[in-house]
Design a protein around this motif. Structure first.
Motif, mmCIF file in Angstrom:
data_model
loop_
_atom_site.group_PDB
_atom_site.id
_atom_site.type_symbol
_atom_site.label_atom_id
_atom_site.label_comp_id
_atom_site.label_asym_id
_atom_site.label_seq_id
_atom_site.Cartn_x
_atom_site.Cartn_y
_atom_site.Cartn_z
ATOM 1 N N ILE A 159 61.296 1.264 -21.503
ATOM 2 C CA ILE A 159 61.490 0.854 -22.943
ATOM 3 C C ILE A 159 60.072 0.080 -23.205
ATOM 4 O O ILE A 159 59.021 0.482 -24.808
ATOM 5 N N MET A 160 59.647 -0.716 -22.476
ATOM 6 C CA MET A 160 58.611 -1.353 -22.707
ATOM 7 C C MET A 160 57.327 -0.098 -22.825
ATOM 8 O O MET A 160 56.169 0.007 -23.595
ATOM 9 N N VAL A 161 56.863 0.800 -21.502
ATOM 10 C CA VAL A 161 56.115 1.567 -21.784
ATOM 11 C C VAL A 161 56.222 2.455 -23.041
ATOM 12 O O VAL A 161 55.001 3.137 -23.089
ATOM 13 N N ALA A 162 57.356 3.084 -23.862
ATOM 14 C CA ALA A 162 57.311 3.556 -24.944
ATOM 15 C C ALA A 162 57.200 3.241 -25.621
ATOM 16 O O ALA A 162 56.508 3.839 -26.749
ATOM 17 N N PHE A 163 56.898 2.131 -25.806
ATOM 18 C CA PHE A 163 56.769 0.976 -26.849
ATOM 19 C C PHE A 163 55.125 1.008 -27.124
ATOM 20 O O PHE A 163 54.749 1.160 -28.299
ATOM 21 N N VAL A 164 54.299 0.750 -26.149
ATOM 22 C CA VAL A 164 52.622 0.996 -25.735
ATOM 23 C C VAL A 164 52.164 1.952 -25.899
ATOM 24 O O VAL A 164 51.713 2.087 -27.072
ATOM 25 N N LYS A 165 53.228 3.481 -25.696
ATOM 26 C CA LYS A 165 52.518 4.680 -26.012
ATOM 27 C C LYS A 165 53.108 5.250 -26.896
ATOM 28 O O LYS A 165 51.326 5.377 -28.365
ATOM 29 N N LEU A 166 53.801 4.801 -28.399
ATOM 30 C CA LEU A 166 54.105 5.424 -29.396
ATOM 31 C C LEU A 166 53.860 4.825 -29.921
ATOM 32 O O LEU A 166 53.114 5.460 -31.285
ATOM 33 N N GLY A 167 52.984 3.998 -29.684
ATOM 34 C CA GLY A 167 52.709 2.907 -31.170
ATOM 35 C C GLY A 167 51.150 3.215 -31.627
ATOM 36 O O GLY A 167 50.819 2.854 -32.514
ATOM 37 N N ASP A 168 50.013 4.679 -30.622
ATOM 38 C CA ASP A 168 49.051 5.356 -31.122
ATOM 39 C C ASP A 168 49.997 6.093 -31.773
ATOM 40 O O ASP A 168 49.141 5.966 -32.983
ATOM 41 N N PHE A 169 50.692 6.253 -32.264
ATOM 42 C CA PHE A 169 51.175 7.499 -33.228
ATOM 43 C C PHE A 169 52.320 7.077 -34.050
ATOM 44 O O PHE A 169 52.487 8.096 -35.628
ATOM 45 N N ALA A 170 53.555 6.441 -33.634
ATOM 46 C CA ALA A 170 54.198 5.513 -34.799
ATOM 47 C C ALA A 170 54.109 4.216 -34.428
ATOM 48 O O ALA A 170 53.208 3.357 -34.297
ATOM 49 N N GLU A 171 54.817 3.076 -36.104
ATOM 50 C CA GLU A 171 55.063 2.140 -36.094
ATOM 51 C C GLU A 171 56.155 2.166 -35.167
ATOM 52 O O GLU A 171 57.197 2.175 -35.775
ATOM 53 N N VAL A 172 55.900 0.969 -34.611
ATOM 54 C CA VAL A 172 57.244 0.878 -33.277
ATOM 55 C C VAL A 172 57.334 -0.327 -33.063
ATOM 56 O O VAL A 172 56.758 -1.604 -33.003
ATOM 57 N N ASN A 173 59.224 -1.226 -33.416
ATOM 58 C CA ASN A 173 59.463 -2.333 -33.301
ATOM 59 C C ASN A 173 60.362 -2.277 -32.695
ATOM 60 O O ASN A 173 61.143 -1.220 -32.266
ATOM 61 N N ILE A 174 60.724 -3.438 -31.688
ATOM 62 C CA ILE A 174 61.077 -4.300 -31.023
ATOM 63 C C ILE A 174 62.879 -5.186 -31.727
ATOM 64 O O ILE A 174 62.546 -5.372 -32.796
ATOM 65 N N GLY A 175 63.445 -4.410 -31.412
ATOM 66 C CA GLY A 175 64.961 -4.273 -31.885
ATOM 67 C C GLY A 175 65.113 -6.201 -31.284
ATOM 68 O O GLY A 175 64.944 -5.850 -30.278
ATOM 69 N N LEU A 176 66.503 -6.554 -32.086
ATOM 70 C CA LEU A 176 67.678 -7.794 -31.182
ATOM 71 C C LEU A 176 68.266 -7.162 -30.204
ATOM 72 O O LEU A 176 68.026 -8.173 -29.197
ATOM 73 N N SER A 177 68.247 -6.036 -29.814
ATOM 74 C CA SER A 177 68.989 -5.352 -29.316
ATOM 75 C C SER A 177 68.176 -5.830 -27.858
ATOM 76 O O SER A 177 68.506 -5.753 -26.639
ATOM 77 N N MET A 178 66.721 -5.434 -27.584
ATOM 78 C CA MET A 178 66.136 -5.353 -26.234
ATOM 79 C C MET A 178 66.402 -7.202 -25.931
ATOM 80 O O MET A 178 66.264 -7.030 -24.360
#
Ligand code: ZN
Length: 212
Positions: A159-178
């Motif tokens: 999930i952390m990798v997805a968070f960093v990689k997708l950050g270039d294309f979209a605004e990604v925020n980590i939810g409380l669940s993480m």
């Protein structure tokens, strides 16, 4: 199949480094036993060897349910917002042609971590209350079988990798669940580290002896 009896009832401990057998001595809480030949650590007699892992496992279980209540990742792209829960990744795979991957994700990220916590509580809570757990040997064996399948920490990494990689294309925020999920991983690791198997078997024998 024949069960081998331990006639002397004296436990032997093999050194993990050089295989030398040692007679297990009487130990106090906090003691560390070392091999007399190679100085490797044979065992650590944990302080609160059952209470601590029980507390960590119960904490882990609470965090597991919290991790499933809230969003884990929130994407926003061109005004469209997508909220993802923990289970959504596995469900997406299950609905597609990658259903086998979906089953694997479901087992390693949700089912196995939950079973590990349930088995730990299922063994430790009755012992704490002074009663014999249901099928204790089976639960301990199942715990060891399920443990390698619980790869929640790898899931966090993904999930952390997805968070960093997708950050270039979209605004990604980590939810409380993480955050809850990471706390669950930490609590499970701490439960394992603080669990003293020797005390576990001793307490089990004691509880069974009282029952007779
Ligand atoms: Zn040794």
């Amino acid at each position: 199949m024949k069960k081998i009896r331990n006639e002397t009832q004296k436990a032997l401990i093999a050194c993990p480094e050089c295989d030398l057998l040692h007679a297990a001595p009487e130990l106090d809480s906090g003691d560390i036993g070392r091999c007399c030949r190679c100085d490797a650590i044979l065992f650590r007699h944990q302080l609160n060897g059952l209470n601590r892992p029980l507390a960590f496992a119960a904490t882990g279980l609470i965090f597991f349910f919290l991790a499933n209540l809230f969003p884990i990742l929130i994407f926003e792209m061109n005004g469209n917002m997508q909220v993802n829960r923990l289970i959504d990744g596995a469900v997406e795979f299950l609905d597609s042609s990658y259903w086998m991957l979906g089953i694997l994700v479901l087992i390693s990220s949700a089912l196995a971590p939950l079973l590990v916590l349930l088995f730990l509580i299922g063994i430790l809570l009755p012992l704490k209350l002074g009663v014999t757990p249901l099928w204790p040997e089976t639960q301990i064996r199942m715990l060891e079988h399920v443990r390698p399948w619980a790869m929640a920490e790898i899931f966090v990494l993904g999930i952390m990798v997805a968070f960093v990689k997708l950050g270039d294309f979209a605004e990604v925020n980590i939810g409380l669940s993480m955050i809850a999920f990471m706390c669950m991983v930490a609590a499970t690791v701490m439960a394992y580290i603080s669990l003293d198997q020797d005390i576990l078997w001793e307490r089990l024998a004691l509880v069974r002896g009282q029952k007779r």
